[in-house]
Design an enzyme around this catalytic site. Structure first.
Site, PDB file in Angstrom:
ATOM      1  N   CYS A 159      35.742 -21.557  56.952  1.00 16.34           N
ATOM      2  CA  CYS A 159      36.891 -21.699  56.263  1.00 16.34           C
ATOM      3  C   CYS A 159      38.205 -21.796  57.348  1.00 16.34           C
ATOM      4  O   CYS A 159      38.798 -22.905  57.235  1.00 16.34           O
ATOM      5  CB  CYS A 159      37.315 -20.957  55.049  1.00 16.34           C
ATOM      6  SG  CYS A 159      36.049 -20.108  53.936  1.00 16.34           S
ATOM      7  N   ASP A 160      38.112 -20.771  58.058  1.00 12.27           N
ATOM      8  CA  ASP A 160      39.405 -20.616  58.947  1.00 12.27           C
ATOM      9  C   ASP A 160      39.092 -20.767  60.419  1.00 12.27           C
ATOM     10  O   ASP A 160      40.114 -20.743  61.185  1.00 12.27           O
ATOM     11  CB  ASP A 160      39.923 -19.235  58.642  1.00 12.27           C
ATOM     12  CG  ASP A 160      40.321 -18.995  57.174  1.00 12.27           C
ATOM     13  OD1 ASP A 160      40.624 -19.957  56.568  1.00 12.27           O
ATOM     14  OD2 ASP A 160      40.323 -17.755  56.670  1.00 12.27           O
ATOM     15  N   CYS A 184      36.202 -15.553  56.734  1.00 16.83           N
ATOM     16  CA  CYS A 184      35.279 -16.738  56.455  1.00 16.83           C
ATOM     17  C   CYS A 184      35.650 -17.694  57.602  1.00 16.83           C
ATOM     18  O   CYS A 184      36.605 -18.284  57.584  1.00 16.83           O
ATOM     19  CB  CYS A 184      35.809 -17.493  55.025  1.00 16.83           C
ATOM     20  SG  CYS A 184      34.803 -19.072  54.798  1.00 16.83           S
TER      21      CYS A 184
END
Ligand code: NAP
Length: 306
Positions: free
Chosen positions: A137-138, A134
């Site tokens: 997200c990261d 992701c």
């Protein structure tokens, strides 16, 4: 038999949430079951540029708007996974991961797909600390660093473009010499100076130093030659498989595990419907998922009203 719901919708991606909007507006008692984050794959998508009427929107924003829209019309939502669906005479039992047994006249399965994971030694151990599925997200963990993205589909390329806003350099590794993504996205990728494209290559091994990901050994598929790419983050986007384990005994899946449905989105079991990426079809997009969800809910209303 007091059946609790008219329809239980499994999954809250665009297909499930659209089904919930249409079902609630048809005055059906509607429950959405979600095992993870509401919004499905949308929440892992940086930007959507091909949903008609909206030039550009973040995946999370579109997911939140769809969710608010569906609950606004009265759909209920529970955060539980589905373990098993048991067809009964005129209704279904939906067994949840928490051991609850819910009952419903119809079920719409909109459980989507699960990303394929990187099949390399120690890949699982370094997932979440060097390997991520992701970028949204990261990505920020790799600010000003070099990263590798594996895959040449829409997900890989769109998330690579997102990563260029954060990282120093994105190396895209593809196994052929052509991309699978749509041409407009490929064009953007080719014109981005922060992106380096490595063709005809596959990941071969992780380079780990001091218990951290420091690189990726890649292998040329023609020559077998191996080279080491320095990178601290690896983002595999190598496709996805349907989330249908809980349906495997019902005889409604094709050989690849996708749900087989007719034009009304109904499976061979009366009252059991499928919608979105989980269904066997050619084009998997937000717009085709919402289309499926609307048809499935409309079919449920017809089924219930005889
Ligand atoms: P995808 O379209 O199936 O692409 C997977 C990519 O990974 C391909 O380039 C494939 O290579 C490569 N690959 C597969 N297995 C591999 C392996 N073991 N090692 C290395 N590379 C491997 O998957 P996706 O990008 O996740 O997209 C899934 C679906 O969602 C598609 O239908 C896509 O169109 C849709 N989607 C749409 C949008 C949008 O419209 N904005 C955004 C995201 C996703 P080959 O090409 O050589 O097979």
């Amino acid at each position: 038999m007091d059946v609790q719901y008219d329809v239980i919708i499994i999954g809250s991606g665009p297909a499930g949430l659209t089904a919930a909007i249409y079902a609630s507006r048809a005055n059906l008692r509607t429950l959405i079951l979600e095992a993870e984050t509401p919004g499905g794959k949308l929440t892992k998508t940086y930007e959507i540029e091909n949903y008609p009427g909206i030039m550009k929107i973040s995946g999370v924003d579109l997911a939140m708007q769809m969710m608010e829209h569906s609950t606004n019309w009265g759909a209920e939502m529970e955060y539980e996974g589905c373990e098993k669906i048991v067809p009964q005479e005129g209704y279904f039992e939906v067994h949840t991961a928490y051991g609850n047994v819910l009952t419903s006249k119809c079920v719409i399965v909109a459980s989507g797909t699960k990303e394929r994971t990187l099949d390399l030694p120690r890949a699982e151990e370094f997932t979440g600390r060097g390997i991520s599925y992701c970028a949204v997200c990261d990505g920020a963990f790799y600010r000003n660093k070099d990263v590798a993205v594996i895959g040449g589909g829409n997900s890989a390329l769109e998330e690579s473009l997102y990563l260029t806003q954060l990282v120093n350099k994105v190396n895209i590794i593809i196994r052929r010499d052509v991309f699978r993504a749509e041409p407009k996205v490929v064009e953007k990728v080719r014109n981005n100076p922060k992106i380096n494209i490595i063709t005809k290559s596959l990941p071969d091994a992780l380079v780990i130093e001091d218990n951290k990901v420091k690189g990726l050994v890649i292998r040329n598929v023609d020559t077998g030659e191996k080279t080491t790419l320095e990178c601290e983050g690896i983002f595999p986007y190598i496709g996805a498989d349907p989330s249908t384990e809980f349906l495997k005994d019902l005889g409604v899946l094709d050989a690849r595990g996708y749900m087989v449905v007719d034009d009304s989105m109904e499976t061979s079991i009366k009252g059991l419907f499928g919608a979105g990426d989980v269904v066997a079809k050619d084009l998997r997009q937000v717009v085709t998922a919402t289309n499926d969800g609307a048809i499935a809910a409309n079919s449920v209303a017809r089924y219930i009203n005889g």
